[in-house]
Every structure is written in structure tokens, then in C-alpha cells.
Scaffold this motif. Structure first.
Motif, PDB file in Angstrom:
ATOM      1  N   SER A  57      40.746  35.032  51.383  1.00  8.73           N
ATOM      2  CA  SER A  57      41.446  36.326  51.372  1.00  8.73           C
ATOM      3  C   SER A  57      41.129  37.114  50.108  1.00  8.73           C
ATOM      4  O   SER A  57      41.070  38.351  50.128  1.00  8.73           O
ATOM      5  N   TYR A  60      37.767  38.701  50.672  1.00  9.19           N
ATOM      6  CA  TYR A  60      37.952  39.802  51.626  1.00  9.19           C
ATOM      7  C   TYR A  60      38.583  41.005  50.934  1.00  9.19           C
ATOM      8  O   TYR A  60      38.196  42.165  51.178  1.00  9.19           O
ATOM      9  N   HIS A  61      39.543  40.733  50.050  1.00  8.85           N
ATOM     10  CA  HIS A  61      40.171  41.806  49.269  1.00  8.85           C
ATOM     11  C   HIS A  61      39.131  42.538  48.432  1.00  8.85           C
ATOM     12  O   HIS A  61      39.097  43.782  48.401  1.00  8.85           O
ATOM     13  N   PHE A 190      48.223  35.734  51.086  1.00  7.15           N
ATOM     14  CA  PHE A 190      47.090  35.486  51.982  1.00  7.15           C
ATOM     15  C   PHE A 190      47.130  36.414  53.192  1.00  7.15           C
ATOM     16  O   PHE A 190      46.148  37.124  53.487  1.00  7.15           O
ATOM     17  N   TYR A 191      48.248  36.428  53.894  1.00  5.90           N
ATOM     18  CA  TYR A 191      48.323  37.204  55.128  1.00  5.90           C
ATOM     19  C   TYR A 191      48.331  38.707  54.864  1.00  5.90           C
ATOM     20  O   TYR A 191      47.813  39.495  55.671  1.00  5.90           O
ATOM     21  N   ASP A 193      46.654  40.180  52.380  1.00  3.16           N
ATOM     22  CA  ASP A 193      45.257  40.519  52.119  1.00  3.16           C
ATOM     23  C   ASP A 193      44.423  40.521  53.396  1.00  3.16           C
ATOM     24  O   ASP A 193      43.432  41.254  53.507  1.00  3.16           O
ATOM     25  N   MET A 194      44.833  39.701  54.377  1.00  2.00           N
ATOM     26  CA  MET A 194      44.081  39.623  55.630  1.00  2.00           C
ATOM     27  C   MET A 194      44.511  40.692  56.635  1.00  2.00           C
ATOM     28  O   MET A 194      44.012  40.740  57.752  1.00  2.00           O
TER      29      MET A 194
END
Length: 469
Positions: A57, A60-61, A190-191, A193-194
């Protein structure tokens, strides 16, 4: 006897397997009993695979922030199944590593459910077959599990524990996280950022309540800025699920109850020690709210029986369990005539780390706790915006805070928010272990340019000597 040992350890988590290795190094005939997977929850379902998810994450960020660094990325995306598969692969690799360490150190492993039948005996049941094992000493290292809410039993579909959240069958669209401790905030991070819409509720009046008040205040602002809906002084009254999602009744800080819809819920409200069905009643081992009571050398009230890790209570941290494992193994080895020199556990020097974005790390007393303990304190605080390396990294949010005793210069506590502070905190842990004062810390040369310079500046700031603010 083939099944007779100097030491048998019940549980192979970060406390149990480390204790086994240290005992074997000291020449003890050692066995370990595990009902599931070597490495326990931390390695297989906790610390390590969670960090693998958070790494995905984080990247991805950064992909989404590429333009800030003069870079371009077209249509960043992700494959949730592959993200989870990478995390599980990391856990598998480390599990195999622990298996190799058991063989290398000639530690016998019994797979099955272990139960104490006496202060020197264990019965291990596997597929209906019982193997009796005897030992001069026993270490209980059975760990803990996630606590359920009475009105929100985890089902793995709509209501998740940390274990379900690590292997999601689908990506949540609107996620409710109940609890703002390390586990809750890490999964929220985590979630979020996703791409999920994340709401975090915390019954206490501030999030991350074990941290210093300044850290809690900063993180509330930082997570809100990232798009999370953070609600302190808020509780969940009831939860109903159906095929479409979750309906939660939430009591806000103003006392009003609202009904809100979510796709999924993560329950992160603490843990329950794994003490059922392991034979404690046969030995009358003393417990406190379910946790085994031990002394500074990890001894229970029953001679020859030790306990380590989460089953003994807070702090519920893998590195605390591992350290206790070494202490217990060395204490047992010394009792058996080996050249071992155990030291008493000092929980005040155990660091805590939360791997959200930005990271949080701390050791020792908060400013409030230091004052409550009667200390007259000197406090230094240095912002990351004054640190050249943090600015160059594009990670200028955060700070370092240090708390000293005014009379003695003792470092009472250190609290950090920002990039890589989970790595930096060890500097202060070493300092506290060596009983360092502000003088030694001020005279220490910190490399430039590094984020660690903020640690130095924080110490200087406590005494009015900060350079870059």
C-alpha cells in the motif's frame, strides 16, 4: 526416555521458538509443541505478513504521488489477490526459516494440542493419538487471539478480525474499523491507501491512546487529512449484517446514536490470552484477568513452570515475547548448572511501533505519565519540517519528542511520528538501556543528512539549544 527433556515449550511463536533456540545453544535438550504453524501468529498471521501488505500500500501510495517527485505513472492500479499472495509468500518463507532453525539446533518439534498434566509433564494430542512428554522445566508460550465483541462475532465475510483482514476475499468499499490501537490503525492505513473509504471509531477520548497525547493529536490530523473519518469518544452499539454489507449503530461523542452502512467491519479491540484447555487448572497457576502472572524472570507461581509473551499480558508485542524467551531459557539453563547469566526483564525499555503512514514509535514514559510519577520534566520537540533529509524525501510531516528528568538528565521517554521512525526509535532504546543522560546524547555526532538528526535536535530543544528551529 526418548520423550524426556530438560525443557519443553508450549507454543512456537516469537517467544517460544526463540526460547527453544537459546536453550539449545546453552546445551539443553529441548522440545517445542505447536498446534498449527511454526512461528506462531506473529510470523504467519501478524507482524510480518501485515508489514508486507503495508509495503504494497505504501508503494501504491507513492505511485499516486509520483508527480510530486517529477515522475509520471499512467493509471496506477493493483491486483488485490496478488497483493495478498505476496504477503502470504513472505509468511511462508519465514515459516520455512523457523523450521530450518529447529533442525539446525536439534530441537524436537511435536505438532498437536499440548496440555499440562503435571508440573513436569505434557500430553500432546494429534489426530487422536496422545504422546506424553516429560521435562524438568516447561515454558508456556501459547500467545493470544483477537477479542470478539459480543454483538459482532467475526464471520470472515462482513465482520473481520486481523486474520480475515490479511486475506480479504474482496476489497472493502466502505470500511468501519473498531479500535484505534496499533492493529486498527495499521489496517485503516492499508485499506485507506488502497482506496477504501475508512471510518475509525475509538471509545476513549483520543486515538492511539497508549501513545503520548501530542502523538495522538498529530495522528488525528494526519489521518483525517488522508481522508479517513476518525471519531474519538465514539462507540458501536450494535451491528447487523446481510449479503450486501453491514449496518452499525454508532453512539457519537455527543451521545446521539446513528445508523450507518458499511461494506465491512474490522474489530480491533484487544486480545484474549490462549489459556483454555492447556491444563492450567491441574497446576493451579496464578492468573490475572486471564493472563498468567510471572516475575521478572518469567517464572509462574509453580516451580519449574515459566510463561512468556502475550499469554502473560501487556505489552502484547513480539519483541517483548522474544526477549522474555531468552530470559526464561537462560534462567532455566542456570538452574541446570549451565554457564548462563539471565537478566531481569525491564518492560519500561520495550519500544512500541505502529506501521501506519506516517509511522509512530515510542519508548518509556509519556510526558503525562512522567509528571504523574512525580518527575519535574524537560521536554524537547523537533519537527521534521526542520530536517533536510525529511524534506528531500518528501516526508516532512512528523516530529520527535523527548522527555527528560530535570534533576538527573535521565531520558524518561521518547515519542516519534514520521518516516522510518520505527527504525529510529532503537537509538533511544539503546540510550535508555545504557542509562544515558542528555549530556551523552548532546555530545553524540549524528550523520548528515539523516532523519536521525531530528532525534539530536529534540534532545537539544529540551535544553533550549536546538539549532534548526
Amino acid at each position: 526416555m526418548a520423550n524426556n527433556y530438560d525443557l519443553v515449550i508450549l507454543g512456537s511463536g516469537p517467544g517460544g521458538y526463540v526460547a527453544a533456540i537459546r536453550a539449545a545453544q546453552l546445551g539443553l535438550k529441548t522440545a517445542i509443541v505447536e498446534r498449527e504453524s511454526l512461528g506462531g501468529i506473529c510470523l504467519n498471521w501478524g507482524c510480518i505478513p501485515t508489514k508486507a501488505l503495508l509495503r504494497s500500500s505504501e508503494i501504491y501510495h507513492y505511485m499516486q504521488q509520483a508527480e510530486k517527485y517529477g515522475l509520471s505513472v499512467e493509471k496506477p492500479g493493483f491486483d488485490l489477490a496478488k497483493v495478498v499472495a505476496r504477503s502470504r509468500g513472505v509468511a511462508k518463507q519465514l515459516n520455512q526459516g523457523v523450521t530450518g532453525l529447529m533442525k539446525k539446533n536439534k530441537i524436537t518439534v511435536y505438532f498437536g494440542d499440548g496440555k499440562l498434566t503435571g508440573k513436569d509433564t505434557l500430553a500432546v494430542t494429534k489426530d487422536g493419538q496422545v504422546t506424553n512428554v516429560t521435562a524438568k522445566h516447561i515454558i508456556i508460550a501459547t500467545g493470544a487471539r483477537a477479542r470478539d465483541l459480543p454483538f459482532a462475532k467475526a464471520d470472515g465475510e462482513r465482520i473481520w478480525t486481523y486474520r480475515h483482514a490479511m486475506t480479504p476475499p474482496e476489497m472493502p468499499t466502505k470500511l468501519l474499523v473498531i479500535g484505534s490501537g496499533a492493529i486498527g490503525i495499521e489496517f485503516a492505513s492499508f485499506y485507506n491507501d488502497m482506496g477504501a473509504a475508512v471510518t475509525v471509531v475509538e471509545m476513549l477520548d483520543r486515538i492511539m491512546p497508549v501513545e503520548d497525547a501530542d502523538v495522538s493529536e498529530f495522528m488525528l490530523k494526519a489521518l483525517t487529512k488522508q481522508g479517513m473519518d476518525i471519531r474519538p469518544s465514539t462507540g458501536v452499539q450494535a451491528i447487523k449484517t446481510d449479503a450486501k454489507g453491514v449496518t452499525a449503530e454508532i453512539k457519537g461523542a455527543d451521545g446521539k446514536i446513528t445508523s450507518e452502512e458499511f461494506s465491512h467491519v474490522i474489530v480491533a479491540v484487544g486480545i484474549v490470552p490462549n489459556t483454555e484447555a492447556i491444563g492450567l487448572e491441574a497446576l493451579n497457576i496464578t492468573t490475572d484477568r486471564g493472563h498468567l502472572v510471572t516475575d521478572a524472570f518469567c517464572r509462574t507461581n509453580v516451580p519449574g513452570v515459566y510463561a512468556i509473551g502475550d499469554v502473560t499480558g501487556a505489552p502484547w508485542l513480539a519483541h517483548k515475547a522474544s526477549h522474555e524467551g531468552v530470559i526464561a531459557a537462560e534462567h532455566i539453563a542456570q538452574a541446570l548448572g549451565k554457564d548462563a547469566h539471565p537478566h531481569a526483564m525491564d518492560k519500561a525499555n520495550i519500544p512500541g511501533c505502529t506501521y501506519c503512514h506516517p509511522q509512530v514509535a515510542s519508548v518509556g514514559m509519556t510526558e503525562a505519565k512522567a509528571k504523574e510519577a512525580g518527575h519535574k520534566v524537560k521536554v524537547g520537540k523537533f519537527p521534521f519540517i526542520g530536517n533536510g533529509k525529511a524534506i528531500a524525501l518528501g516526508e516532512a510531516e512528523g516530529f520527535v519528542k523527548t522527555v527528560f528528568d530535570e534533576a538527573t538528565g535521565e531520558l524518561l521517554g521518547a515519542h516519534m511520528v514520521g518516516a522510518e521512525v520505527t527504525e529510529l526509535i532503537q537509538g533511544y532504546v539503546v540510550g535508555r538501556t545504557l542509562e544515558t543522560t542528555e549530556v551523552e546524547l548532546m555530545q553524540t555526532v549524528f550523520a548528515h543528512p539523516t532523519i536521525s538528526e531530528a532525534m539530536h535536535e529534540s534532545v537539544l530543544a529540551a535544553y533550549g539549544r536546538a539549532i534548526h528551529i
